[in-house]
Design a protein around this motif. Structure first.
Motif, mmCIF file in Angstrom:
data_model
loop_
_atom_site.group_PDB
_atom_site.id
_atom_site.type_symbol
_atom_site.label_atom_id
_atom_site.label_comp_id
_atom_site.label_asym_id
_atom_site.label_seq_id
_atom_site.Cartn_x
_atom_site.Cartn_y
_atom_site.Cartn_z
ATOM 1 N N PHE A 149 0.819 -1.217 0.000
ATOM 2 C CA PHE A 149 0.000 0.000 0.000
ATOM 3 C C PHE A 149 0.854 1.270 0.000
ATOM 4 N N ILE A 150 1.810 1.368 0.909
ATOM 5 C CA ILE A 150 2.601 2.591 1.042
ATOM 6 C C ILE A 150 3.414 2.848 -0.222
ATOM 7 N N ASP A 151 4.083 1.825 -0.739
ATOM 8 C CA ASP A 151 4.898 2.001 -1.942
ATOM 9 C C ASP A 151 4.036 2.386 -3.135
ATOM 10 N N THR A 152 2.847 1.784 -3.240
ATOM 11 C CA THR A 152 1.971 2.076 -4.375
ATOM 12 C C THR A 152 1.424 3.494 -4.289
ATOM 13 N N VAL A 153 1.049 3.916 -3.092
ATOM 14 C CA VAL A 153 0.554 5.283 -2.925
ATOM 15 C C VAL A 153 1.650 6.287 -3.280
ATOM 16 N N ARG A 154 2.850 6.028 -2.828
ATOM 17 C CA ARG A 154 3.957 6.928 -3.156
ATOM 18 C C ARG A 154 4.186 6.999 -4.654
ATOM 19 N N ASP A 155 4.058 5.873 -5.325
ATOM 20 C CA ASP A 155 4.258 5.841 -6.770
ATOM 21 C C ASP A 155 3.208 6.695 -7.476
ATOM 22 N N VAL A 156 1.940 6.513 -7.132
ATOM 23 C CA VAL A 156 0.859 7.234 -7.803
ATOM 24 C C VAL A 156 0.893 8.719 -7.451
ATOM 25 N N HIS A 276 0.502 2.107 -13.877
ATOM 26 C CA HIS A 276 0.685 2.215 -12.423
ATOM 27 C C HIS A 276 -0.655 1.871 -11.772
ATOM 28 N N PHE A 277 -0.658 0.849 -10.937
ATOM 29 C CA PHE A 277 -1.898 0.407 -10.315
ATOM 30 C C PHE A 277 -2.086 1.049 -8.946
ATOM 31 N N THR A 278 -3.317 1.444 -8.665
ATOM 32 C CA THR A 278 -3.645 1.927 -7.323
ATOM 33 C C THR A 278 -3.719 0.732 -6.377
ATOM 34 N N PRO A 279 -3.580 0.946 -5.070
ATOM 35 C CA PRO A 279 -3.659 -0.179 -4.132
ATOM 36 C C PRO A 279 -5.039 -0.828 -4.145
ATOM 37 N N THR A 280 -5.096 -2.033 -3.660
ATOM 38 C CA THR A 280 -6.375 -2.714 -3.513
ATOM 39 C C THR A 280 -7.306 -1.900 -2.617
ATOM 40 N N SER A 281 -8.560 -1.781 -3.015
ATOM 41 C CA SER A 281 -9.585 -1.049 -2.243
ATOM 42 C C SER A 281 -9.216 0.415 -2.038
ATOM 43 N N ALA A 282 -8.574 1.011 -3.029
ATOM 44 C CA ALA A 282 -8.187 2.415 -2.931
ATOM 45 C C ALA A 282 -8.423 3.123 -4.263
ATOM 46 N N SER A 283 -9.589 2.865 -4.863
ATOM 47 C CA SER A 283 -9.894 3.503 -6.144
ATOM 48 C C SER A 283 -10.007 5.009 -6.010
#
Length: 306
Positions: A149-156, A276-283
């Motif tokens: 989650f944290i890495d994906t949020v930082r990426d987006v 780049h995919f958003t985290p699961t359950s974080a549309s």
């Protein structure tokens, strides 16, 4: 006007009331009035200094002379004595927050609570309003369990805050199951004191899915209606409507159709596309969802007859 003399205890008490930030402002003002009068200041000078009416100074000086410190408290108001005590209020609030509703009910109502505690429904309603309690309302929340989650949020978020050079950042998603409905009669327009009116009956014209790609730098949108299975077709639409020399960074959710073998094969053949995919359950992290919301609330016109 009789002289106003203070004992040491009274002066310390009044000075404490006047200084303490948590003291009720009414009590603090009365304490300052008495202290000033005790120092020999005239009622008119106290009135001007504290910016209050002279009768107010006279009143609290007289009340202190008659009843000392007790005289600065408000006198009991006329009317019927209080029938609902603090214990009753505590019982209602504690029951609301900590006890399950009656068997078979999903939540406490004013009637069921009134019956349970032996009070009136009106009293229960007043208490709930005072404490901001609404047992009939339930909000939902969703916690993402994505281990990245944290890495994906930082990426987006990094794409949003600092987009790469010579690239477009597009937020891509679909608004699925959009129903095309037609009313069986024309919608009547809004009039003074009367809202717009539409027929209750409608005719179904099927459903469709709207794919959209939001350019975060300009706010422009590439949109197309396709079936849900045609995400690949929409990727080709994006490819045709964007400059060939720019890299394309697509922010998508992790919906299954975005990772099918056909999609992966097409992306390999188009290296300018970066997903780049958003985290699961974080549309909610996908900005095109905000555009879909505006489309729903502000741009959907009233439906007329088919």
């Amino acid at each position: 006007m009789p002289d106003l003399n203070l004992t040491e205890v009274e002066r310390r008490t009044l000075e404490g009331w006047a200084r303490r930030g948590k003291t009720a402002q009414a009590i603090a003002l009365r304490a300052r009035i008495v202290l000033a009068c005790a120092d020999g200041v005239s009622n008119m000078d106290v009135s001007r200094t504290l910016q209050i009416a002279p009768p107010t100074v006279t009143k609290w000086r007289r009340r202190f002379v008659e009843d000392r410190l007790d005289g600065l408290s408000d006198e009991p108001r006329p009317g019927a004595p209080r029938t609902i005590t603090d214990d009753h209020v505590e019982q209602v609030i504690t029951t609301t927050l900590e006890q399950a509703p009656p068997k078979g009910d999903t939540h406490w109502s004013t009637r069921s609570m009134a019956e349970a505690v032996g009070m009136s429904q009106t009293a229960i309603s007043r208490m709930w309003r005072a404490f901001g309690l609404k047992p009939h309302q339930v909000d939902t929340w969703k916690l993402s369990t994505d281990p990245q989650f944290i890495d994906t949020v930082r990426d987006v978020v990094g794409l949003y805050m600092d987009p790469p050079e010579n690239a477009l950042v597009l937020c891509v998603d679909e608004k699925s199951q959009m129903q095309a409905l037609g009313r069986t009669a024309p919608t009547l327009p809004i009039m003074p004191t009367t809202p717009a009116r539409q027929a209750h009956d409608y005719v179904r014209h099927g459903t469709t899915s709207l794919f959209a790609a939001l350019d975060i730098s300009s706010g422009s949108v590439i949109a197309a209606h396709h079936r849900r299975q045609e995400f690949l077709k929409f990727l080709k639409t994006i490819d045709k409507n964007t400059p060939a020399e720019l890299d394309l960074h697509l922010v998508c959710d992790n919906y299954g159709t975005h990772e099918t073998p056909a999609i992966k094969k097409w992306l390999l053949a188009h290296p300018l596309f970066h997903v780049h995919f958003t985290p699961t359950s974080a549309s909610w992290l996908n900005l095109v969802e905000r555009w879909f919301a505006e489309l729903t609330t502000r741009q959907t016109p009233p439906l007329g007859p088919p």
